[in-house]
Design a protein around this motif. Structure first.
Motif, short mmCIF file in Angstrom:
data_model
loop_
_atom_site.label_atom_id
_atom_site.label_comp_id
_atom_site.label_asym_id
_atom_site.label_seq_id
_atom_site.Cartn_x
_atom_site.Cartn_y
_atom_site.Cartn_z
N UNK A 35 0.93 -1.19 -0.02
CA UNK A 35 0.17 -0.17 0.03
C UNK A 35 0.71 1.24 -0.03
N UNK A 36 0.35 2.42 -0.56
CA UNK A 36 1.18 3.73 -0.62
C UNK A 36 0.77 4.36 0.75
N UNK A 37 -0.13 3.86 1.48
CA UNK A 37 -0.70 4.46 2.59
C UNK A 37 0.14 4.22 4.01
N UNK A 38 -0.13 5.09 4.99
CA UNK A 38 0.76 4.88 6.02
C UNK A 38 0.32 3.38 6.86
N UNK A 39 1.06 2.81 7.30
CA UNK A 39 1.30 1.75 8.37
C UNK A 39 2.07 1.79 9.56
N UNK A 40 1.39 1.60 10.67
CA UNK A 40 2.03 1.84 11.90
C UNK A 40 1.90 0.37 12.53
N UNK A 41 3.32 0.04 13.04
CA UNK A 41 3.62 -1.45 13.47
C UNK A 41 4.21 -1.27 14.99
N UNK A 42 3.66 -1.99 15.82
CA UNK A 42 4.09 -1.93 17.29
C UNK A 42 4.76 -3.34 17.57
N UNK A 43 5.74 -2.98 18.54
CA UNK A 43 5.88 -4.38 19.39
C UNK A 43 7.04 -5.02 18.41
N UNK A 44 7.86 -4.31 17.60
CA UNK A 44 8.80 -4.92 16.86
C UNK A 44 10.15 -5.38 17.39
N UNK A 45 10.56 -6.62 17.47
CA UNK A 45 11.71 -6.68 18.21
C UNK A 45 13.01 -6.02 17.77
N UNK A 46 13.76 -5.63 18.54
CA UNK A 46 14.95 -4.97 18.18
C UNK A 46 16.20 -6.08 18.04
N UNK A 47 16.04 -6.98 16.82
CA UNK A 47 16.86 -7.97 16.68
C UNK A 47 17.69 -7.68 15.41
N UNK A 48 18.82 -8.21 14.96
CA UNK A 48 19.56 -8.26 13.91
C UNK A 48 18.76 -8.57 12.60
N UNK A 49 18.26 -9.64 12.30
CA UNK A 49 17.18 -10.10 11.38
C UNK A 49 16.15 -8.97 10.98
N UNK A 50 15.51 -8.58 12.01
CA UNK A 50 14.33 -7.73 11.71
C UNK A 50 15.16 -6.20 11.37
#
Length: 436
Positions: A35-50
């Motif tokens: 989508x060209x629209x805004x997507x908000x994502x929460x609880x993303x892990x702070x890890x190397x692969x991500x």
């Protein structure tokens, strides 16, 4: 290359919060390309692969804004398709297996998707056939440069169809699903993966305007739409990390509470640990593990035969936790056969555990028999190397239970899947030090 220095043999105590789910994050982040629209994502892990995938999206032209710890906005309204054919992309895409899931969204929205052969864990063959066979059935033309190990699919317009997947691949299902939501007409995916993380992707896509039914089953029906909009999404807690902490508590005879685990999404994971004799208590949405000072005893089957624990597609037992189950069994009362069906190199790390004094018979690349010590003989400290994410954490758990000081090298593998693991373990009493 980093190293962990671990002083084992100490009981731990306290609460530990699982990070956001790694395997969900890799799917959800790729979906922002739809989508060209805004997507908000929460609880993303702070890890190397991500973080590697977030960086890859940034190079693709996705506008990324960090709102706070684990929370980001993504807007893919000016995607740089030229980057896909650059030499730099061929380098960046190889560093992460999850990068394969950008292909479906790019193909659906822009008519083309490319990817170099992805990297990741050294746990045996992990074929991409399911991904590309599904995209071809939707009408894509497939190309592969053997010399550069570079894959590509192109299509003017994808068209819905019926397909029966050869294997219930999670990433394969996700890739095909993300392509099908913008295809013309109806797509049916039979033998689809139905893991909670795949269900999360379906729910997110439906909030964006997709029409997906059968969520949670192995048959997904997708009615294609012309475009998707923005949404907000929150990751589930990581079930693999939750299982790791259950195993850690048992091995170190520690009393631990794992908070906010989303019990409804854990499937048979708690019951599988109970089969090893581990007490797993439900306290609201937390898991409480009491200190197993008297050890834990492996159950037998009803007819008295030796317990076998094997992996299977959801709702079967996840292969990512078999390494943890194996190491926990080394100090149990009784014996268990571990059958790793999906990856032929994932059990080779048992050599390190045997060096530490574990009684393990590696029957073949897929099966290992573990004869538990019942704490009559503790594991001995040693120096070892982490071969992949899950084996690395299993060796870390072994080291935390062992007498003496162990070192684990190549901890970058562990950092790929576990957020600030040394800091979080120190907070519950572990003696662990990171040496760069």
């Amino acid at each position: 290359m980093g190293t962990f220095k671990i002083e084992g043999g100490h009981q731990l105590k306290g609460k530990i919060q699982p990070q956001g789910a790694k395997n969900e994050a890799l799917q959800i982040l790729c979906a922002v390309l739809l989508t060209p629209e805004l997507v908000t994502i929460n609880n993303i892990p702070d890890i190397v692969d991500v973080n590697k995938l977030i960086n890859l999206l940034k190079k693709l032209g996705v506008k990324i804004n960090k709102l706070g710890k684990g929370s980001y906005t993504f807007q893919a309204d000016e995607v740089n398709l030229e980057y896909l054919e650059s030499d730099q992309f061929k380098i960046d895409g190889r560093g992460l297996r999850g990068s394969i899931m950008i292909v479906g969204p790019l193909l659906a929205r822009f008519g083309k998707g490319y990817i170099p052969k992805p990297g990741g864990d050294k746990i045996g063959r992990r074929r991409l056939d399911t991904h590309f066979e599904g995209l071809i059935k939707l009408g894509a033309k497939f190309g592969y440069s053997r010399e550069e190990q570079f894959y590509g699919v192109e299509a003017k317009k994808l068209k819905g169809t019926y397909m029966l997947l050869e294997e219930a691949s999670v990433t394969g299902t996700a890739n095909i699903l993300m392509a099908a939501v913008l295809a013309e007409g109806q797509t049916t995916i039979y033998n689809a993966a139905c893991e909670p993380y795949l269900q999360q992707l379906c729910k997110m896509l439906n909030r964006m305007g997709a029409k997906i039914s059968g969520v949670g089953s192995n048959m997904l029906i997708i009615d294609g739409v012309d475009a998707l909009g923005g949404t907000e999404h929150r990751m589930l807690p990581d079930m693999i990390e939750i299982g790791s902490w259950i195993g850690l508590a048992a091995m170190t005879k520690s009393e631990l509470t794992i908070t906010n685990v989303s019990w409804d999404d854990l499937g048979i994971i708690p019951e599988t640990f109970r089969k090893l004799g581990i007490t797993v208590e439900k306290q609201g949405d937390d898991i409480h593990i009491p200190a197993h000072t008297d050890g834990y005893e492996i159950q037998s089957f009803i007819d008295g035969s030796i317990l076998t624990i094997s992996d299977a597609p959801w709702p079967g037992f996840t292969p990512d936790l078999l390494s943890i189950i194996l190491v926990v069994a080394t100090q149990a009362r009784g014996s268990v056969l571990i059958h790793q069906k999906m990856f032929e190199s994932r059990l080779f790390f048992v050599d390190k555990l045997i060096d530490m004094g574990a009684k393990i018979i590696l029957c073949d690349p897929h099966r290992a028999t573990v004869i538990g010590h019942d704490y009559k003989s503790t594991l001995k400290a040693t120096t070892m190397t982490s071969p992949d994410i899950r084996a690395g954490v299993s060796l870390l758990i072994a080291a935390l239970s062992a007498k003496g000081t162990s070192t684990i090298q190549n901890i970058e593998q562990i950092d790929r899947g576990y957020e600030n693991i040394d800091e979080r373990l120190r907070a519950i009493g572990a003696k662990i030090e990171r040496i760069e």
